[in-house]
Motif scaffolding. Structure first.
Motif, PDB file in Angstrom:
ATOM      1  N   ALA A 184     -32.969  13.221  -9.657  1.00 34.56           N
ATOM      2  CA  ALA A 184     -31.648  13.824  -9.484  1.00 34.56           C
ATOM      3  C   ALA A 184     -31.241  13.829  -8.014  1.00 34.56           C
ATOM      4  CB  ALA A 184     -31.644  15.241 -10.046  1.00 34.56           C
ATOM      5  N   LEU A 185     -32.142  14.248  -7.146  1.00 36.42           N
ATOM      6  CA  LEU A 185     -31.814  14.406  -5.729  1.00 36.42           C
ATOM      7  C   LEU A 185     -31.454  13.068  -5.088  1.00 36.42           C
ATOM      8  CD1 LEU A 185     -31.757  16.847  -3.781  1.00 36.42           C
ATOM      9  CD2 LEU A 185     -34.043  16.162  -3.037  1.00 36.42           C
ATOM     10  N   VAL A 186     -32.311  12.074  -5.280  1.00 38.00           N
ATOM     11  CA  VAL A 186     -32.074  10.770  -4.657  1.00 38.00           C
ATOM     12  C   VAL A 186     -30.879  10.074  -5.309  1.00 38.00           C
ATOM     13  CG1 VAL A 186     -33.063   8.503  -4.175  1.00 38.00           C
ATOM     14  CG2 VAL A 186     -34.490  10.549  -3.992  1.00 38.00           C
ATOM     15  N   GLY A 187     -30.780  10.172  -6.641  1.00 38.20           N
ATOM     16  CA  GLY A 187     -29.670   9.530  -7.333  1.00 38.20           C
ATOM     17  C   GLY A 187     -28.323  10.081  -6.925  1.00 38.20           C
ATOM     18  N   LEU A 188     -28.224  11.394  -6.801  1.00 45.15           N
ATOM     19  CA  LEU A 188     -26.955  12.012  -6.404  1.00 45.15           C
ATOM     20  C   LEU A 188     -26.627  11.731  -4.945  1.00 45.15           C
ATOM     21  CD1 LEU A 188     -27.365  15.345  -8.358  1.00 45.15           C
ATOM     22  CD2 LEU A 188     -25.597  13.631  -8.749  1.00 45.15           C
ATOM     23  N   ALA A 189     -27.651  11.699  -4.088  1.00 41.77           N
ATOM     24  CA  ALA A 189     -27.412  11.356  -2.683  1.00 41.77           C
ATOM     25  C   ALA A 189     -26.847   9.943  -2.563  1.00 41.77           C
ATOM     26  CB  ALA A 189     -28.698  11.493  -1.882  1.00 41.77           C
ATOM     27  N   ARG A 190     -27.412   9.010  -3.343  1.00 38.80           N
ATOM     28  CA  ARG A 190     -26.912   7.634  -3.306  1.00 38.80           C
ATOM     29  C   ARG A 190     -25.486   7.560  -3.841  1.00 38.80           C
ATOM     30  NH1 ARG A 190     -32.529   5.057  -5.584  1.00 38.80           N
ATOM     31  NH2 ARG A 190     -33.534   4.724  -3.552  1.00 38.80           N
ATOM     32  N   ALA A 191     -25.231   8.255  -4.941  1.00 35.55           N
ATOM     33  CA  ALA A 191     -23.898   8.213  -5.540  1.00 35.55           C
ATOM     34  C   ALA A 191     -22.843   8.786  -4.604  1.00 35.55           C
ATOM     35  CB  ALA A 191     -23.910   8.974  -6.866  1.00 35.55           C
ATOM     36  N   ARG A 192     -23.218   9.795  -3.837  1.00 32.86           N
ATOM     37  CA  ARG A 192     -22.265  10.446  -2.929  1.00 32.86           C
ATOM     38  C   ARG A 192     -22.288   9.852  -1.531  1.00 32.86           C
ATOM     39  NH1 ARG A 192     -23.095  16.924  -4.281  1.00 32.86           N
ATOM     40  NH2 ARG A 192     -22.872  16.758  -6.546  1.00 32.86           N
ATOM     41  N   GLN A 193     -23.195   8.905  -1.294  1.00 34.65           N
ATOM     42  CA  GLN A 193     -23.388   8.309   0.036  1.00 34.65           C
ATOM     43  C   GLN A 193     -23.724   9.383   1.064  1.00 34.65           C
ATOM     44  OE1 GLN A 193     -19.750   5.910   0.519  1.00 34.65           O
ATOM     45  NE2 GLN A 193     -20.966   4.124  -0.037  1.00 34.65           N
ATOM     46  N   THR A 194     -24.564  10.318   0.629  1.00 38.25           N
ATOM     47  CA  THR A 194     -25.052  11.383   1.503  1.00 38.25           C
ATOM     48  C   THR A 194     -26.371  10.951   2.124  1.00 38.25           C
ATOM     49  OG1 THR A 194     -24.030  13.096   0.144  1.00 38.25           O
ATOM     50  CG2 THR A 194     -25.835  13.788   1.575  1.00 38.25           C
ATOM     51  N   THR A 195     -26.512  11.143   3.410  1.00 44.99           N
ATOM     52  CA  THR A 195     -27.776  10.853   4.079  1.00 44.99           C
ATOM     53  C   THR A 195     -28.817  11.881   3.632  1.00 44.99           C
ATOM     54  OG1 THR A 195     -26.529  10.051   5.986  1.00 44.99           O
ATOM     55  CG2 THR A 195     -28.886  10.435   6.299  1.00 44.99           C
ATOM     56  N   LEU A 196     -29.980  11.413   3.211  1.00 47.37           N
ATOM     57  CA  LEU A 196     -31.040  12.290   2.721  1.00 47.37           C
ATOM     58  C   LEU A 196     -32.319  11.999   3.492  1.00 47.37           C
ATOM     59  CD1 LEU A 196     -32.485  14.205   0.700  1.00 47.37           C
ATOM     60  CD2 LEU A 196     -32.670  12.250  -0.863  1.00 47.37           C
ATOM     61  N   VAL A 197     -32.891  13.056   4.079  1.00 45.54           N
ATOM     62  CA  VAL A 197     -34.196  12.969   4.730  1.00 45.54           C
ATOM     63  C   VAL A 197     -35.086  14.000   4.053  1.00 45.54           C
ATOM     64  CG1 VAL A 197     -35.493  13.104   6.890  1.00 45.54           C
ATOM     65  CG2 VAL A 197     -33.121  12.291   6.906  1.00 45.54           C
TER      66      VAL A 197
END
Length: 277
Positions: free
Chosen positions: A192-205
């Motif tokens: 969920a976390l990685v998929g939503l970050a990719r969908a929203r183009q949010t930088t995730l560390v």
């Protein structure tokens, strides 16, 4: 949000003066919308790095740029606005024990709300369906109106992750999000976390002890050891030999001998610590 680190050095606030810096001469570049996992043995400097990126800890040397801005050269107002674009999820989320889950999740929106609206939301939560949907991603929608102090450690950790989905942030900084989750819920949370970050183009560390999860869900892996960059590679190029070298003398962490913390209710509520930005 773009991230640029050049020659970064940072010392843990509680470290003695003679101790080596938690981060030493670290240089990294991340482009906006990228998802990166940071791995390494305990004491490698992973949490300190997130604290620096969250503008919660000032580096002792080097340059930090977030979205092209040096946080420590900004005015107080500009720094506050920059922090409003960041979301830091600590390993133990600071959730008020007597608060309802719906209120805790909707608190992710506070940086974008005025003072009066923030106060009103504490007593009369709005957008309940939005909170429900955020919790659903982490298999926690049935806890919408539970009190936080009646949740297990793993459930509280998932509430902290659900808050990220409502935050007006372009950078998610997630510290050990799976430490209290069983394997099934860990996979669900990471997907969920990685998929939503990719969908929203949010930088995730995200920092992770679960190396297999990092390799399975992230395209880029950064290895830290003793506060220094050990490697920065596409996940497909992270070999068992590199991992063995990274976790030398810490093989139990690489094997995951400790396992996840049981997702069971604690003996008593933990105190809440609120961080205002």
């Amino acid at each position: 949000m773009n991230i640029s680190l050049l020659g970064l050095q940072a010392r843990h606030p509680s470290a003695p003066a003679h101790a080596a810096p938690a981060l030493q001469a670290l240089s990294l570049q991340l482009v906006a919308g990228e998802q990166v996992a940071i791995i390494g043995p305990s004491g490698a400097g992973k949490t300190t790095l997130l604290q620096v990126l969250a503008c919660a800890q000032r580096p002792t040397q080097g340059v930090v740029q977030l979205g092209g801005q040096d946080p420590w050269r900004l005015s107080a107002g500009a720094l506050r606005r920059l922090r409003g674009q960041l979301f830091l999820a600590p390993q133990v989320p600071p959730l008020p024990p007597r608060q309802r889950v719906v209120t805790s999740v909707l608190a992710g929106r506070l940086p974008a709300m005025g003072w009066l609206a923030s106060l009103r939301s504490l007593f009369y939560p709005s957008d309940i369906p939005v909170a429900y949907e955020a919790l659903r991603h982490f298999d926690l929608d049935d806890k919408l109106f539970e009190r936080v102090d009646r949740l297990s450690g793993g459930e509280r950790q998932r509430v902290g992750l659900a808050r990220a989905l409502l935050a007006p942030a372009s950078l998610w900084l997630i510290d050990e999000p799976l430490s209290a989750l069983d394997p099934m819920r860990a996979r669900l949370a990471m997907t969920a976390l990685v998929g939503l970050a990719r969908a929203r183009q949010t930088t995730l560390v995200a920092t992770l002890h679960q190396v297999d999860m990092a390799l399975a869900h992230f395209d880029r892996i950064i290895g830290l050891r003793d506060g220094q960059l050990a490697f920065d590679l596409p996940s497909a190029q992270v070999s068992r030999e590199r991992l063995a070298q990274l976790y030398d003398q810490h093989e139990h962490e690489l094997r995951g001998d400790a396992g996840p913390v049981a997702d069971t209710p604690p003996a008593e509520p933990l105190p809440a610590v609120m961080h205002c930005r």
